[in-house]
Structures are given as C-alpha cells and as structure tokens.
Write a protein that holds these residues in place. Structure first.
Motif, PDB file in Angstrom:
ATOM      1  N   ASN A 298     -13.638  23.815  54.324  1.00  0.00           N
ATOM      2  CA  ASN A 298     -14.926  24.460  54.080  1.00  0.00           C
ATOM      3  C   ASN A 298     -14.773  25.876  53.535  1.00  0.00           C
ATOM      4  O   ASN A 298     -15.731  26.639  53.449  1.00  0.00           O
ATOM      5  CB  ASN A 298     -15.770  24.458  55.354  1.00  0.00           C
ATOM      6  CG  ASN A 298     -16.230  23.057  55.713  1.00  0.00           C
ATOM      7  OD1 ASN A 298     -16.307  22.191  54.835  1.00  0.00           O
ATOM      8  ND2 ASN A 298     -16.522  22.814  56.986  1.00  0.00           N
TER       9      ASN A 298
ATOM     10  N   ASP B 186     -20.534  24.627  53.344  1.00  0.00           N
ATOM     11  CA  ASP B 186     -20.846  23.659  54.390  1.00  0.00           C
ATOM     12  C   ASP B 186     -21.481  24.298  55.640  1.00  0.00           C
ATOM     13  O   ASP B 186     -20.824  24.490  56.661  1.00  0.00           O
ATOM     14  CB  ASP B 186     -19.586  22.865  54.777  1.00  0.00           C
ATOM     15  CG  ASP B 186     -19.944  21.636  55.586  1.00  0.00           C
ATOM     16  OD1 ASP B 186     -21.134  21.459  55.908  1.00  0.00           O
ATOM     17  OD2 ASP B 186     -19.028  20.862  55.909  1.00  0.00           O
TER      18      ASP B 186
ATOM     19  N   GLU C  49     -13.152  15.252  60.291  1.00  0.00           N
ATOM     20  CA  GLU C  49     -14.488  15.788  60.093  1.00  0.00           C
ATOM     21  C   GLU C  49     -15.071  16.228  61.415  1.00  0.00           C
ATOM     22  O   GLU C  49     -14.614  15.853  62.485  1.00  0.00           O
ATOM     23  CB  GLU C  49     -15.360  14.720  59.449  1.00  0.00           C
ATOM     24  CG  GLU C  49     -15.069  14.582  57.985  1.00  0.00           C
ATOM     25  CD  GLU C  49     -15.199  15.903  57.241  1.00  0.00           C
ATOM     26  OE1 GLU C  49     -16.255  16.542  57.337  1.00  0.00           O
ATOM     27  OE2 GLU C  49     -14.241  16.289  56.570  1.00  0.00           O
TER      28      GLU C  49
HETATM   29 MG    MG Z   1     -17.330  20.110  55.030  1.00  0.00          MG
END
Ligand code: MG
Ligand code: ADP
Length: 369
Positions: free
Chosen positions: A160, A176, A355
């Motif tokens: 990110n 993000d 994630e």
């Molecule tokens: Mg991301």
C-alpha cells in the motif's frame, strides 16, 4: 478532518463532497495496459483520460462483498482521500464513477509500483539504507499529516506504499484507505482490522485503536524495507499472533547485517507493546536516523544492503533464497496480492504478504492465541 464530516460509531466517515458521476466511465477514459494491481474486492487498471491524454489509475471496487452492501466502506475511503487532498504523499483522487455494481475511483497513477517489489528484490535491486531513510521520511511526513487530521490508515504495508517511479527511485504515495478510520470521535474505535504481520498488539487484543496503531505498522514496514524479512511471521498464524503479542523481534546482527545501529534504534522506538510509549510520526521525523547523524556501521557481511556508504559492487555472500510455500495467515479472508509476485522471507519462515482481515468482535477469540 473538517468538523462538518459525519461519522458513525466505528469511525467511518459518511459524507463526501466529490460529485459521483453516473455516466459511463469508458466514455471519458480508455483502459490501457495490464492491471496495476488487485486486492480482494478491487482491481486497479491504468487508464487515460480522453480529454487530456493524462494517465490515471482506476480502482474498481465492488459494492457487494460477501452478500453485504459495502457502499459505506467505499464512501469512507473517498472521504479519507478527500481529507488528505493537500497531503503530498497520499495518492490524489481525481474523479469518482458509480455503476449498479461498482464504484470506480480515478486516482493519480503511481507508476513505480509497490515498494513491496524492492523489499523482495535481489540485492542489487533492493533498497539501500539511504533509500530507506529518504522513503521513510516521506512515509512519516504523509502519515503525520493523516494523524494530524485524526485519520488512521490501519493497513500500512509494502503493497500500500507505492512509488511515482521505480528507476530512478521516485517518491512515495500512500494508497488504499479501505480500512482507514477517523479516531476523533467520542466513541473509542475498536476493530479487528489489518494484515496479520503488520497488526499491532492492541488490535489483536481488541483494545482501542489510535494513531499509534499505524506507528507499529511503520516499525514493521521499516524492518522489512531494511532487512527484507518479516519480523513477526511465524510458521502458522497462531505463532505470528503470539510473536506480535510478545513483541518477539529478532534484532540480531544476522538480520541487520550492514544496517546502522541508529536504524535498529528507530525500529525499537516503534515496536513497543504499549501504544502510548511508541514514538509518534512527528517524533520519528526528529529521530537522528532520519537526520543525517551517522553511527558506526557494523561489519558488512552484505555490502549491497548497506547504504550510508555508497553501495559496493562485490557479490553478496549471503542468504540462500528458497522460500517455502507461504502459510495462510488469514482468519477472515486470504489471498496473494498479485499472482506471480515474488515472495519474501521472514526472519522465522518463508511467506507471502496477505491481505487484510477485517472483522467484528465475535472473531476476537479466533485471533487471540
Ligand atoms: Mg491494498
Ligand atoms: P485493495 O483495497 O484491494 O488492497 P489497493 O488500493 O491497495 O486495493 O490497490 C491494489 C493494488 O493496486 C495496490 O497494491 C497497487 O499495486 C495497485 N494500485 C493501487 N492504487 C494505485 C495507483 N494509484 N497507482 C498505481 N497502482 C495502484
């Protein structure tokens, strides 16, 4: 964040001022090239605005996720991007489109890709400490700006943090804001959010989230950027969570070979279990490591990882690279960011970045070891 914003109990912002376009995205933009990246609910593609010829990154976000309407989460992401409009290290938002199934965020394109790629790169392409110092200053300046607005990112990790260009190494852009929260509400924000290796102990313990929660993740991030290894990752998720809650970090010479002692001292000021004891972003920016105070470099087993000196060109003697298949660390959702992406080693085990999970209090029991 301005006073006028509306917030719900969990620190999500529900009011935006960007006009949401409902005409066809493709009448104003051409999609070009291959995907820039993807997450669990989003695909990001490069596009060109027909009227200007300018390149952007279009983030296509599904509104329904696991059978639930998640429009409010996307509105929160837009609101946070709006609030960071003046922040030079946060990706800028150009336009927003909505279709029946998706919301499309047209973002500034960070053409250099994720810093993840350099974190897992071979020695000659990996960051030098000097690079990390420059990028860390930018990350901290960006995060200090968010924190001044009482915004916490809650998913700071190498996927990110993007670069405006990779060669020559450009500037960073934080992306993000899907998990971001506003923490100035009277209600405490307690949520289980984040990506396993990067989450702070208070998240695992379902204790209040604060700007210090991001500072922990920055400690992990800088560790990874300097060493190429993930400090808390265990063979199994339980071990990862145990390592985090015990702050079981390896600061040995083996891991920090060729890295200055000031850098180690900097990381130590962030990887502290008590959030109140962690350095703030502003304090970090004053740390000697980021202010050109040199400290004696340890013996360099791997000169290419060094940095305060000019990098040398002799081949590295270090590190056989044979990552084992990555363990699945996620409780709620799990997948690899980009198929075919390199994997990165942990201090303790091989792994791939996962994630974020996000969840409600009920899953707390599953997370705590
Ligand atoms: Mg991301
Ligand atoms: P998710 O919420 O699904 O993780 P992100 O916003 O992190 O979505 O985007 C997924 C990936 O897409 C990022 O990790 C990055 O590789 C790529 N990406 C996102 N935004 C941009 C951008 N503005 N410019 C270039 N690539 C981007």
């Amino acid at each position: 964040m301005p006073d006028s914003v509306m917030m719900n109990r969990s620190g999500m912002v529900s009011k935006i001022h960007t006009r949401i376009r409902t005409d066809t995205f493709k009448s104003s933009y051409d999609l070009v090239g291959k995907e820039l990246g993807r997450g669990k609910f989003a695909v990001v593609k490069k596009c060109v605005e027909k009227s200007t010829g300018k390149e952007y990154a279009a983030k296509f976000l599904r509104k329904r996720r696991k059978g639930q309407d998640c429009r409010v989460d996307i509105i929160n992401e837009i609101a946070v991007l709006e609030s960071a409009e003046a922040n030079p290290f946060v990706v800028s938002l150009h336009e927003v489109y909505e279709t029946t199934s998706e919301i499309i965020l047209v973002l500034e394109c960070a053409a250099g890709g994720e810093i993840f790629n350099q974190c897992v790169a071979d020695n000659d392409e990996a960051f030098t400490e000097k690079d990390v110092i420059r990028l860390a200053r930018q990350i901290l300046t960006g995060v200090a700006g968010l924190h001044r607005n009482n915004v916490v990112h809650l998913d700071l990790k190498p996927q990110n943090i993007l670069l405006t260009s990779s060669r020559p190494l450009g500037d960073i852009r934080i992306v993000d804001f899907g998990l971001s929260r506003c923490v100035d509400s009277v209600e405490e924000v307690r949520e289980i959010l984040g990506t396993p290796e990067y989450v702070a102990p208070e998240v695992l313990n379902y204790e209040p989230i604060s700007t210090a929660t991001d500072m922990w993740s920055i400690g992990v991030l800088i560790y990874v950027m300097l060493t190429g290894a993930s400090p808390f990752l265990g063979e199994e998720k339980q071990e990862t969570f145990l390592n985090i809650s015990q702050v079981n970090v390896d600061y040995s010479q083996d891991v920090f070979d060729g890295v200055s002692s000031l850098a180690v001292d900097f990381i130590k000021s962030l990887l502290l279990k008590n959030p109140r004891k962690r350095a703030t972003a502003e304090e970090c920016l004053k740390h000697p490591w980021l202010n050109g105070h040199s400290s004696p470099l340890p013996h360099l087993r791997n000169p290419l990882r060094s940095s305060l000196d000019e990098p040398e060109t002799s081949p590295s003697e270090s590190e056989p690279e044979s990552p084992a298949p990555s363990p699945d660390l996620l409780i709620v959702a799990s997948y690899k960011t980009c198929s075919g992406q390199s994997e990165m080693k942990s201090v303790r085990a091989a792994f791939a970045f996962d994630e974020p999970f996000s969840g409600r209090p009920e899953i707390k029991q599953e997370l705590i070891c």
